[in-house]
Write an enzyme that holds these catalytic residues in place. Structure first.
Site, PDB file in Angstrom:
ATOM      1  N   SER A 166       1.133  -1.217   0.091  1.00 45.54           N
ATOM      2  CA  SER A 166       0.068   0.116   0.039  1.00 45.54           C
ATOM      3  C   SER A 166       1.005   1.164  -0.058  1.00 45.54           C
ATOM      4  O   SER A 166       1.579   1.791   1.071  1.00 45.54           O
ATOM      5  CB  SER A 166      -1.078   0.031   1.120  1.00 45.54           C
ATOM      6  N   LYS A 209      -6.330   2.985  -2.786  1.00 43.44           N
ATOM      7  CA  LYS A 209      -6.239   2.175  -1.479  1.00 43.44           C
ATOM      8  C   LYS A 209      -6.101   3.024  -0.544  1.00 43.44           C
ATOM      9  O   LYS A 209      -6.431   2.748   0.675  1.00 43.44           O
ATOM     10  CB  LYS A 209      -4.779   1.281  -1.809  1.00 43.44           C
ATOM     11  N   LYS A 229       0.092   4.969   8.226  1.00 43.66           N
ATOM     12  CA  LYS A 229       0.659   5.326   7.094  1.00 43.66           C
ATOM     13  C   LYS A 229      -0.131   5.460   5.911  1.00 43.66           C
ATOM     14  O   LYS A 229      -0.358   6.584   5.279  1.00 43.66           O
ATOM     15  CB  LYS A 229       1.611   4.320   6.834  1.00 43.66           C
TER      16      LYS A 229
HETATM   17  P1  NDP Z   1       4.083  -6.624   7.898  1.00 42.59           P
HETATM   18  O1  NDP Z   1       4.517  -5.587   8.946  1.00 42.59           O
HETATM   19  O2  NDP Z   1       3.687  -7.900   8.426  1.00 42.59           O
HETATM   20  O3  NDP Z   1       5.218  -6.985   6.854  1.00 42.59           O
HETATM   21  C1  NDP Z   1       6.276  -5.927   6.163  1.00 42.59           C
HETATM   22  C2  NDP Z   1       7.133  -6.810   5.347  1.00 42.59           C
HETATM   23  O4  NDP Z   1       7.766  -5.684   4.639  1.00 42.59           O
HETATM   24  C3  NDP Z   1       7.810  -7.937   6.045  1.00 42.59           C
HETATM   25  O5  NDP Z   1       8.191  -8.858   5.269  1.00 42.59           O
HETATM   26  C4  NDP Z   1       9.126  -6.819   6.356  1.00 42.59           C
HETATM   27  O6  NDP Z   1      10.398  -7.757   6.668  1.00 42.59           O
HETATM   28  C5  NDP Z   1       9.206  -6.318   5.017  1.00 42.59           C
HETATM   29  N1  NDP Z   1       9.791  -4.790   5.198  1.00 42.59           N
HETATM   30  C6  NDP Z   1       9.625  -3.740   5.897  1.00 42.59           C
HETATM   31  N2  NDP Z   1      10.456  -2.747   5.704  1.00 42.59           N
HETATM   32  C7  NDP Z   1      11.403  -3.259   5.017  1.00 42.59           C
HETATM   33  C8  NDP Z   1      12.475  -2.717   4.405  1.00 42.59           C
HETATM   34  N3  NDP Z   1      13.036  -1.492   4.712  1.00 42.59           N
HETATM   35  N4  NDP Z   1      13.374  -3.316   3.763  1.00 42.59           N
HETATM   36  C9  NDP Z   1      12.995  -4.607   3.220  1.00 42.59           C
HETATM   37  N5  NDP Z   1      11.938  -5.350   3.809  1.00 42.59           N
HETATM   38  C10 NDP Z   1      11.154  -4.485   4.626  1.00 42.59           C
HETATM   39  O7  NDP Z   1       3.131  -5.797   7.068  1.00 42.59           O
HETATM   40  P2  NDP Z   1       2.023  -6.556   6.082  1.00 42.59           P
HETATM   41  O8  NDP Z   1       2.264  -8.003   5.381  1.00 42.59           O
HETATM   42  O9  NDP Z   1       0.531  -6.552   6.742  1.00 42.59           O
HETATM   43  O10 NDP Z   1       1.792  -5.453   5.068  1.00 42.59           O
HETATM   44  C11 NDP Z   1       2.468  -5.445   3.912  1.00 42.59           C
HETATM   45  C12 NDP Z   1       2.002  -4.265   3.003  1.00 42.59           C
HETATM   46  O11 NDP Z   1       0.355  -4.703   2.610  1.00 42.59           O
HETATM   47  C13 NDP Z   1       1.546  -2.882   3.548  1.00 42.59           C
HETATM   48  O12 NDP Z   1       1.891  -2.131   2.710  1.00 42.59           O
HETATM   49  C14 NDP Z   1       0.309  -3.042   4.039  1.00 42.59           C
HETATM   50  O13 NDP Z   1      -0.257  -1.438   4.522  1.00 42.59           O
HETATM   51  C15 NDP Z   1      -0.399  -3.657   2.927  1.00 42.59           C
HETATM   52  N6  NDP Z   1      -1.577  -4.309   3.421  1.00 42.59           N
HETATM   53  C16 NDP Z   1      -1.798  -5.235   4.516  1.00 42.59           C
HETATM   54  C17 NDP Z   1      -2.828  -5.588   4.985  1.00 42.59           C
HETATM   55  C18 NDP Z   1      -3.256  -6.842   6.205  1.00 42.59           C
HETATM   56  O14 NDP Z   1      -3.994  -7.202   6.231  1.00 42.59           O
HETATM   57  N7  NDP Z   1      -2.035  -7.025   6.966  1.00 42.59           N
HETATM   58  C19 NDP Z   1      -4.093  -5.603   4.245  1.00 42.59           C
HETATM   59  C20 NDP Z   1      -3.997  -4.972   3.088  1.00 42.59           C
HETATM   60  C21 NDP Z   1      -2.612  -4.230   2.841  1.00 42.59           C
HETATM   61  P3  NDP Z   1      10.858  -8.402   7.941  1.00 42.59           P
HETATM   62  O15 NDP Z   1      10.086  -9.570   7.878  1.00 42.59           O
HETATM   63  O16 NDP Z   1      12.124  -8.248   7.851  1.00 42.59           O
HETATM   64  O17 NDP Z   1       9.989  -7.133   9.049  1.00 42.59           O
END
Ligand code: NDP
Length: 294
Positions: free
Chosen positions: A94, A169, A238
């Site tokens: 997102s 979104k 965010k």
């Molecule tokens: P999480 O916080 O669970 O996971 C985030 C992911 O991004 C992890 O794999 C993390 O790695 C990685 N990450 C974060 N920062 C960095 C960085 N600087 N460099 C490399 N990797 C990074 O988030 P979600 O999976 O919940 O969400 C992912 C996206 O999807 C977001 O944009 C969120 O807004 C969107 N979203 C989420 C929903 C939900 O229900 N959860 C629904 C719809 C959209 P690491 O494992 O190392 O922390």
């Protein structure tokens, strides 16, 4: 088709699991053990660098923010070092429209196509392969993206040029946040006024004030007291920030979005980075001295 997937977080993991059933998949995650564990469970390949994950026909990113995606582009082990001309990068983060447009420009200079393709439907929707995907791209890129996105998406919509998916979104999630905050306040007041929470919800859900929050989230997670952690409040905050910026950039007065953003930011500061997006309802419960259960 060989797919590379980066970002095995709460929603990326079930999305990638669908891709693993379809064909060759390479995964990368910043916290490497998560990728190794996913690879072992699904019989796919985990790699140590974004560069290696990017050496695929289609590369999907699902990170916290667009800044996180942009941060993976450069360096000897970055995405740009691995992406081949003719490849396609689908960003399911997102994200924010301006950063997505900048990423698209940098990739276009290398002959790589880009679409912002944020998803909606939560972790349950991802597990069910029933996400809504909002795609910002040119028509040809959308045509290439759709069959890949069908692995985890049910409704896949081309909503405009690069950045349009992110914009839609963000507005969606501003509506979601508004409904969460309003549900907490309204239901807490109704409990104090002597209305049973389940009765209140049943009547609201047969009336004009209903929403996804009142129809699904509050009955499943608040009334039951289960409070699963599926989507971090920090990420919702965010998203509302992106929506508020969108209003400012388009010259639309945004007092409602600004207030929702201020309230969410305050809840985030109080509850912390690991809090779930429904936890502001718990905060209201505490402040009001009631529980919304039943
Ligand atoms: P999480 O916080 O669970 O996971 C985030 C992911 O991004 C992890 O794999 C993390 O790695 C990685 N990450 C974060 N920062 C960095 C960085 N600087 N460099 C490399 N990797 C990074 O988030 P979600 O999976 O919940 O969400 C992912 C996206 O999807 C977001 O944009 C969120 O807004 C969107 N979203 C989420 C929903 C939900 O229900 N959860 C629904 C719809 C959209 P690491 O494992 O190392 O922390």
């Amino acid at each position: 088709m060989h797919v590379g997937f980066l970002g095995l977080g709460a929603i990326g993991t079930p999305m990638a699991a669908h891709l693993a059933r379809r064909g060759p998949l390479t995964v990368w995650n910043r916290t490497a053990p998560r990728a190794a564990e996913f690879a072992a469970r699904h019989g796919v390949t985990a790699v140590a660098t974004p560069r290696e994950a990017a050496a695929a026909e289609v590369v999907i990113t699902c990170l916290g923010s667009s800044a996180d995606v942009a941060g993976l582009l450069d360096g000897p082990d970055g995405l740009l070092a691995g992406l081949r001309p003719g490849a396609l990068l689908l960003d399911c983060t997102s994200g924010d429209p301006a950063t997505s447009r900048r990423i698209a420009e940098r990739l276009a200079a290398r002959g790589v196509a880009f679409a912002d393709a944020p998803v909606s439907g939560g972790t349950n929707g991802a597990e069910a392969g029933a996400l809504t995907v909002m795609v910002g791209a040119d028509a040809a890129t959308f045509g290439r993206a759709r069959p890949v996105l069908e692995a985890f998406g049910r409704r896949i919509e081309h909503v405009g040029p690069v950045g349009a998916g992110d914009a839609l979104k963000a507005v969606n999630n501003a509506f979601l946040a508004l409904n969460i905050l309003a549900a907490g306040e309204g239901l807490a007041a109704l409990v104090k006024a002597g209305v049973a929470p389940r009765t209140a919800l049943e009547v609201l859900n047969a009336s004009s004030g209903r929403s996804f929050v009142s129809e699904v989230l509050v009955p499943e997670r608040v009334l039951t007291g289960t409070w699963p952690r599926t989507f971090r409040l920090a990420l919702l905050d965010k998203d509302v920030g992106i929506a508020t910026d969108l209003l400012a950039q388009t010259g639309v007065p945004g007092p409602v979005f600004e207030l929702v953003h201020a309230l969410l930011a305050a809840a985030r500061a109080e509850l912390g980075e690991a809090a779930d997006y429904l936890d502001p309802i718990r905060l209201t419960e505490r402040q009001a001295g009631v529980e919304i259960r039943g």
